[in-house]
Design a protein around this motif. Structure first.
Motif, PDB file in Angstrom:
ATOM      1  N   LYS A 451      -9.941  -7.774 -14.975  1.00  0.00           N
ATOM      2  CA  LYS A 451      -9.880  -6.436 -14.135  1.00  0.00           C
ATOM      3  C   LYS A 451      -9.942  -7.377 -12.293  1.00  0.00           C
ATOM      4  CE  LYS A 451     -11.565  -2.813 -13.927  1.00  0.00           C
ATOM      5  NZ  LYS A 451     -12.888  -1.553 -14.272  1.00  0.00           N
ATOM      6  N   THR A 453      -7.238  -5.731  -9.393  1.00  0.00           N
ATOM      7  CA  THR A 453      -8.499  -4.247  -8.913  1.00  0.00           C
ATOM      8  C   THR A 453      -8.109  -3.068  -9.644  1.00  0.00           C
ATOM      9  OG1 THR A 453      -6.331  -3.057  -8.940  1.00  0.00           O
ATOM     10  CG2 THR A 453      -6.377  -4.836  -7.279  1.00  0.00           C
ATOM     11  N   ASP A 454      -8.859  -1.873  -9.359  1.00  0.00           N
ATOM     12  CA  ASP A 454      -9.620  -0.330  -9.444  1.00  0.00           C
ATOM     13  C   ASP A 454      -8.509   0.640  -9.387  1.00  0.00           C
ATOM     14  OD1 ASP A 454     -11.782  -1.212 -10.467  1.00  0.00           O
ATOM     15  OD2 ASP A 454     -12.892  -1.467  -8.287  1.00  0.00           O
ATOM     16  N   ASP A 457      -4.319   2.797 -14.233  1.00  0.00           N
ATOM     17  CA  ASP A 457      -2.489   1.809 -14.363  1.00  0.00           C
ATOM     18  C   ASP A 457      -1.446   2.506 -15.182  1.00  0.00           C
ATOM     19  OD1 ASP A 457      -2.763   1.040 -17.374  1.00  0.00           O
ATOM     20  OD2 ASP A 457      -5.353   0.429 -16.740  1.00  0.00           O
ATOM     21  N   ARG A 473      -3.425  -4.412 -12.035  1.00  0.00           N
ATOM     22  CA  ARG A 473      -4.630  -3.751 -12.084  1.00  0.00           C
ATOM     23  C   ARG A 473      -5.442  -5.179 -13.449  1.00  0.00           C
ATOM     24  NH1 ARG A 473      -4.282  -0.663  -8.304  1.00  0.00           N
ATOM     25  NH2 ARG A 473      -4.159   1.033  -8.436  1.00  0.00           N
ATOM     26  N   SER A 488      -0.322  -1.335 -11.515  1.00  0.00           N
ATOM     27  CA  SER A 488      -0.726   0.311 -11.036  1.00  0.00           C
ATOM     28  C   SER A 488       0.472   1.662 -12.080  1.00  0.00           C
ATOM     29  CB  SER A 488      -0.504   0.186  -9.963  1.00  0.00           C
ATOM     30  OG  SER A 488       0.213  -0.007  -9.160  1.00  0.00           O
TER      31      SER A 488
END
Length: 882
Positions: A451, A453-454, A457, A473, A488
């Motif tokens: 992972k 980024t949060d 997606d 993502r 994303s």
RNA sequence: GGGGGAUUAGCUCAGUUGGGAGAGCACAAGCUUUGCAAGCUUGGGGUCACCGGUUCGAAUCCGGUAUCCUCCA
């Protein structure tokens, strides 16, 4: 109550209870490679149950009558069909489903009410079975339904626990059984699931657990209900018969078989079985073919072939030796066509395919019988009485001759078949298939996603834009120089519906990733990237972590070409249907930037006229420059409007419909050009057969088509130039050339014959005469090996006793010898052509051989020809004089 | 996906340790005969599926490709 009413009552009942009536999915699931045929009502909801897609129904309830075929895998009923009154290869399954909505109480209550109040089955005839751990269901049966405790049977995992696979959703089931009464089992202690007195009517599955890989169970947050009621069985109960085949569902076929064969259904067990097999198998065949399957020698096609052959074999029990199965198509369609319109639509195709498949089987049988006779003769003349397993296996394996026929014919001639050996060979065959077949699928264990980024997606922008800002993502390394990225949001189109994935780049000022392909993995859109250079790829992960903000941009020109080809695919599909017929079904499609490939079902080769017509129709639409539009609508509205939906494809509640003015409407998730004129030109480049009943067209558009036409023109000019012919003259010129060539060949042959004849005459005059025999040993000049042979054969006609040996140097510089010895010389002087020729050829650096009366040889050393012939003379004269 | 087999004249097929491409039917011509499934004689018709290899020599052996049949999964 007839079967049509039974179906109607079921669907109306659950509609009133808020269920969406879902149409039966095709019996041939084209999108699920793990499943040969749809074998349960829940198949089409699998993705909802495992959480892959959201439930599209509101409230989340559904009901259906599902066409099912059980002939392979876990549920293989093929060999059982006919023996009893309730096994079928094809059947309909009535079912209702709850996706995290109602649970045990409603499911049980509604089932009970439907059976007792709507179908008016006397409650005292019904029993229930529950899993012994499922206290809730037992309570509901006892307290809410008010069923006598005695009639609630507790069973174990085998009967009342359901699992989809090794892991995944699972749970206890409860079943409703119908009691046929004491006459089917006088034992007073008889219970459901263990006595013929009871028939299971309805199975209700409560998916409440998730089975982990270690075998443990976790409760599911959203509990589901999956029910299935065997339609044929229910109809039989409601019509008061134990025998499914005596219901109105099978009556039309049973009657037709009786009419054709002159036998009665209830004549005896053997005849009854044949009737059942035929009446049953025609249903599986017709429905499978209607949904696009075809008999063949692999996969589901092979299953169909086996079903048909089983039916054909049983028709022989009724003393019918001509194709008969196809004659059952029409009574079946009269009965089922109104409910399943695909049957009506495909009726001619179904009949045609079944008939030709039966004829093909007839040929296989005839050939097999011939081979069997040879084998049997051999066995008998060897004084044995057993046909080896190897022979029986070969008949079966290589020539498709049924084992039971081999055994039958063997016993007619007082022979047996070695079954142990046969089984052994059969097992080896299975082993071979197993050891190579499956493990290629799972061998590649991919690395886990990392992972970056949060957030959400894979927001799909492929219809709106060609480039966008995005955040990386997820990251995964595929190999040293390949990585996979999930964004994303993305303008990249992931490979699906035959359209290939986009290429392009993902970049920022710190790094640059070339996207070489885009694919779906579940809901993720995965960009497969090659890093710009190897050095960069080493620390690419750190780089991405530090700078996840990127720009994603697809390769515009390539996508544009893909758009054109995808729109062209729709035009082609539509044109095929209007020229060849509406039975044409898309069986596969590939849309790339440089070409398109369209697989379709059709049972004969289209004529060149038809292909040209198809091509012309497409090009007319292109020239008319029709607008192409897409709209999001409901599945039902699209179908009502006449849109073509792909068989086996799953559609959510909202679908994307691609319209090319009024010419074509198709449900499609691909990307298209906005007007047909942009295609410019459409050309079919290839049409071929890719398996029985399946054909493939390859085509090109736009500039690719222009380049293609140019290259053809270039070759065409070259041909005209080389033939010094005008366009109109080319074919005539070629015909003339071929005629001339053939004339010249014949003249040359005649010439060669004449030369051979002259040479032979000369040789004959100079022959050495020893008593009654002639000896001709000589070097000759010839143009070919054939001419040498011809001289010898001319000489043979004029030499009743003697030895002929000729040697020559051929045009390729090699030496050739031919030797002929008459019968008397072989016997009295022990002169053998084969031996002589071998000794002689050795001198000339070669070897040879043949029969005692005729032999040939050759060598690589022409300088030694004379000395070789001298040696021959020495040997031959020596033998004659002694 | 993995086995087994087939591909030779217009059609149906023979062709055995690698050594002169055949039969029957069909076709054409001639003869005979007023017996209906005619007979006899003669003749035309072949890149032995395709490509490569082994060999003095391949329809035949080996490898690959294509098409069809068939079995297993």
């Amino acid at each position: 109550m007839n079967s049509e009413q039974v179906r109607k009552i079921f669907l109306e009942y659950f509609t009133k209870l808020g269920h969406t009536v879902v149409q039966s999915s095709p019996v041939v699931p084209l999108d699920d490679p793990t499943l040969l045929f749809t074998n349960a009502g829940m198949n089409q909801f699998k993705d909802i149950f495992v959480g892959k897609i959201a439930c599209p129904y509101e409230p989340p309830r559904a009901a259906s009558t599902q066409k099912c075929i059980r002939v392979s895998g876990k549920h293989n009923d093929l060999e059982e069909v006919g023996k009893d009154e309730y096994h079928h290869t094809f059947f309909e399954m009535l079912g209702n489903w709850s996706f995290g909505d109602y649970f045990k109480q409603e499911a049980i209550q509604w089932a009970w009410e439907l059976l007792t109040e709507q179908y008016k089955i006397p409650p005292e005839k019904l029993w229930a079975a529950v899993h012994y751990d499922d206290k809730e269901s037992a309570q509901i049966w006892k307290n809410i339904i008010g069923l006598d405790e005695r009639k609630i049977v507790r069973c174990g995992d085998e009967d009342n626990f359901w699992e989809m696979a090794e892991t995944g959703p699972c749970g206890p089931t409860t079943e409703i059984h119908y009691d046929w009464g004491e006459k089917f089992d006088p034992d007073q202690s008889a219970l459901p699931n263990s006595s013929p007195r009871f028939v299971e009517v309805w199975n209700i599955v409560f998916m409440q657990y998730f089975r982990n890989p270690d075998g443990s169970l976790d409760p599911l947050p959203a509990k589901n209900v999956d029910t299935g009621m065997g339609f044929e069985r229910l109809v039989a109960i409601l019509q008061g018969t134990r025998d499914d085949y005596s219901t109105d569902l099978f009556a039309p076929m049973i009657d037709t078989i009786a009419e054709i064969s002159g036998h009665r259904y209830d004549e005896n067990d053997r005849i009854r079985m044949a009737f059942r097999v035929l009446a049953d198998h025609i249903r599986a065949l017709a429905f499978a073919i209607a949904d696009g399957a075809l008999p063949g020698n692999t996969g589901r096609g092979y299953v169909l072939r086996r079903i048909l052959r089983r039916a054909a074999r049983f028709s022989r029990i009724l003393d019918i030796h001509k194709p008969i199965v196809w004659k059952l198509v029409s009574p079946l369609i009269d009965k089922m066509g109104p409910i399943y319109p695909e049957l009506l639509e495909k009726a001619p195709v179904i009949t045609h395919i079944i008939k030709s498949e039966e004829e093909r089987f007839g040929k296989t049988l005839d050939y097999g019988i011939e081979l069997f006779e040879e084998i049997a003769d051999r066995v008998i003349s060897a004084g044995e009485n057993e046909i080896s397993g190897e022979d029986a296996f070969k008949l079966y394996d290589t020539y498709g001759f049924p084992l039971d026929l081999t055994r039958l014919m063997a016993s007619e001639r007082g022979l047996t078949v070695n079954m142990d050996e046969f089984e052994g060979l059969m097992e080896q065959q299975r082993q071979r298939a197993r050891s190579t077949g499956t493990f290629s699928v799972e061998h590649q264990k991919k690395q886990d996603w990392i992972k970056i980024t949060d957030g959400e997606d894979s927001y799909n922008l492929c219809y709106e834009t060609e480039s966008t800002e995005a955040e990386i993502r997820l990251f995964r390394r595929l190999s040293d120089d390949k990585i996979e990225i999930v964004l994303s949001q993305t303008p990249f189109y992931a490979e699906s519906g035959g359209q290939i994935g986009d290429t392009g780049k993902i970049y920022n000022k710190f790094y640059n990733l070339n996207v070489i392909d885009t694919r779906y993995e579940g809901e993720h859109i995965v960009h497969i990237c090659a890093a710009d250079n190897a050095g960069q790829s080493m620390n690419i992960l750190e780089n991405i972590r530090a700078h996840p903000q990127v720009k994603a941009e697809i390769e515009h020109q390539r996508r544009d070409a893909i758009r054109k080809n995808h729109t062209a695919t729709h035009l082609l599909h539509r044109a095929l249907r209007s020229v060849l017929g509406t039975h044409i079904r898309q069986a596969g499609s590939m849309v790339a930037h440089d070409r398109l490939r369209f697989d379709y079902t059709h049972y004969e080769t289209p004529t060149i006229d038809q292909l040209e017509k198809i091509e012309r129709i497409v090009n007319e639409v292109i020239q008319n420059n029709l607008p192409v539009s897409t709209q999001i609508t409901s599945y039902q509205d699209a179908i009502d409007e006449g849109a073509i939906a792909l068989f086996g494809e799953k559609y959510g509640s909202k679908v994307r419909m691609v319209k090319i003015n009024d010419f074509s409407k198709e449900l499609c998730g691909g990307t298209h050009i906005d007007s047909t004129g942009k295609l410019g030109l459409f050309l079919i480049t290839d049409e071929q057969n890719i398996g029985s009943g399946m054909r493939r067209i390859e085509a090109i558009t736009g500039l690719t088509a222009v380049h293609y036409a140019q290259s053809i023109r270039r070759k065409w000019s070259e041909i005209k130039r080389k033939l010094s012919a005008t366009e109109d003259e080319v074919l005539d010129r070629l015909d003339k050339l071929f005629d001339e060539l053939s004339d010249i060949r014949k003249k040359q042959e005649k010439l060669s014959d004449a030369r051979a004849e002259t040479t032979a005459e000369n040789l004959l005059e100079s022959a050495l005469q020893i008593e009654q025999s002639k000896v001709i040993i000589s070097k000759v000049t010839v143009r070919s090996r054939d001419e040498l042979l011809k001289i010898v054969s001319d000489l043979e006609k004029n030499v009743s006793s003697g030895v002929i040996l000729l040697g020559a140097v051929l045009q390729d510089g090699k030496v050739a010898f031919v030797c002929s010895v008459t019968e008397d010389m072989i016997n009295s002087n022990n002169i053998k052509a084969g031996e002589i020729v071998r000794q002689v050829a050795t001198v000339a650096g070669g070897s040879g051989g043949g029969r005692p009366d005729f032999a040939q040889a050759g060598g690589n050393n022409p300088k030694k020809l004379d000395s070789a012939l001298k040696l021959a003379e020495k040997i031959i004269l020596h033998k004659i004089r002694n």
